[in-house]
Design a protein around this motif. Structure first.
Motif, PDB file in Angstrom:
ATOM      1  N   ASP A 136      35.571  21.512  18.769  1.00  0.00           N
ATOM      2  CA  ASP A 136      35.469  19.936  18.408  1.00  0.00           C
ATOM      3  C   ASP A 136      36.624  19.727  17.459  1.00  0.00           C
ATOM      4  O   ASP A 136      36.696  18.873  16.857  1.00  0.00           O
ATOM      5  N   LYS A 164      37.864  21.461  15.239  1.00  0.00           N
ATOM      6  CA  LYS A 164      38.089  22.172  13.892  1.00  0.00           C
ATOM      7  C   LYS A 164      37.981  23.504  13.939  1.00  0.00           C
ATOM      8  O   LYS A 164      37.439  24.279  14.895  1.00  0.00           O
ATOM      9  N   GLN A 221      36.289  26.885  13.577  1.00  0.00           N
ATOM     10  CA  GLN A 221      34.896  27.301  13.582  1.00  0.00           C
ATOM     11  C   GLN A 221      34.697  28.399  14.398  1.00  0.00           C
ATOM     12  O   GLN A 221      34.998  28.686  15.445  1.00  0.00           O
ATOM     13  N   GLU A 279      34.055  27.459   9.262  1.00  0.00           N
ATOM     14  CA  GLU A 279      33.325  26.225   9.474  1.00  0.00           C
ATOM     15  C   GLU A 279      33.772  24.945   9.224  1.00  0.00           C
ATOM     16  O   GLU A 279      34.188  24.855   7.870  1.00  0.00           O
ATOM     17  N   ASP A 280      34.105  24.132  10.070  1.00  0.00           N
ATOM     18  CA  ASP A 280      34.791  22.865   9.646  1.00  0.00           C
ATOM     19  C   ASP A 280      35.943  22.799   8.906  1.00  0.00           C
ATOM     20  O   ASP A 280      36.161  22.153   8.142  1.00  0.00           O
ATOM     21  N   ASP A 281      36.848  23.636   9.449  1.00  0.00           N
ATOM     22  CA  ASP A 281      38.294  23.966   8.846  1.00  0.00           C
ATOM     23  C   ASP A 281      38.176  24.762   7.605  1.00  0.00           C
ATOM     24  O   ASP A 281      39.244  25.087   6.959  1.00  0.00           O
ATOM     25  N   TYR A 282      36.965  25.326   7.256  1.00  0.00           N
ATOM     26  CA  TYR A 282      37.072  26.137   5.788  1.00  0.00           C
ATOM     27  C   TYR A 282      36.285  27.467   6.046  1.00  0.00           C
ATOM     28  O   TYR A 282      35.517  27.863   6.728  1.00  0.00           O
TER      29      TYR A 282
END
Length: 114
Positions: free
Chosen positions: A83, A85, A87, A105-108
């Motif tokens: 979606d 990002k 991931q 996770e979520d760009d980190y």
């Protein structure tokens, strides 16, 4: 889904990014690749106006699946996206040789402190 390479441009309209068949290569993002329902779907390349580039899979106009982001300063992320990002499993590499491998996770990157 078309397997031929087509072109779309991404620009902000009323505060929201949208895809268009026409655009300005200097000020809008440019996508070349597979398209379905007017959005990137399948394999393609998206180049941002600032020179950042994503090459990989798309779903419903967002990065989704395996892909690579290359930044103008030489930083590169290779891995999975969901979606739009970073991931899942991925690798971040900098021009000076630093590499960070792990779950994102979520760009980190997920860091487990023990």
């Amino acid at each position: 889904m078309s397997k031929t390479k087509e072109v779309l441009f991404r620009k902000v309209v009323n505060g929201v990014f949208e895809w268009f068949e026409n655009g300005n290569e200097d000020s809008d993002g440019k996508y070349i690749g597979e398209i379905k329902n007017g959005k990137p779907n399948g394999q393609g390349t998206y180049t941002f106006p600032d020179g950042k580039k994503y090459e990989g899979k798309f779903k419903d106009g967002k990065e989704h699946g395996k892909g690579t982001y290359t930044y103008p300063d030489g930083v590169k992320y290779e891995g999975k996206f969901k979606d739009g990002k970073e991931q899942g499993q991925g690798t971040l590499t900098t021009p000076d040789g630093f590499t960070d491998v792990g779950e994102w996770e979520d760009d980190y990157i997920c860091i487990n402190y023990r």
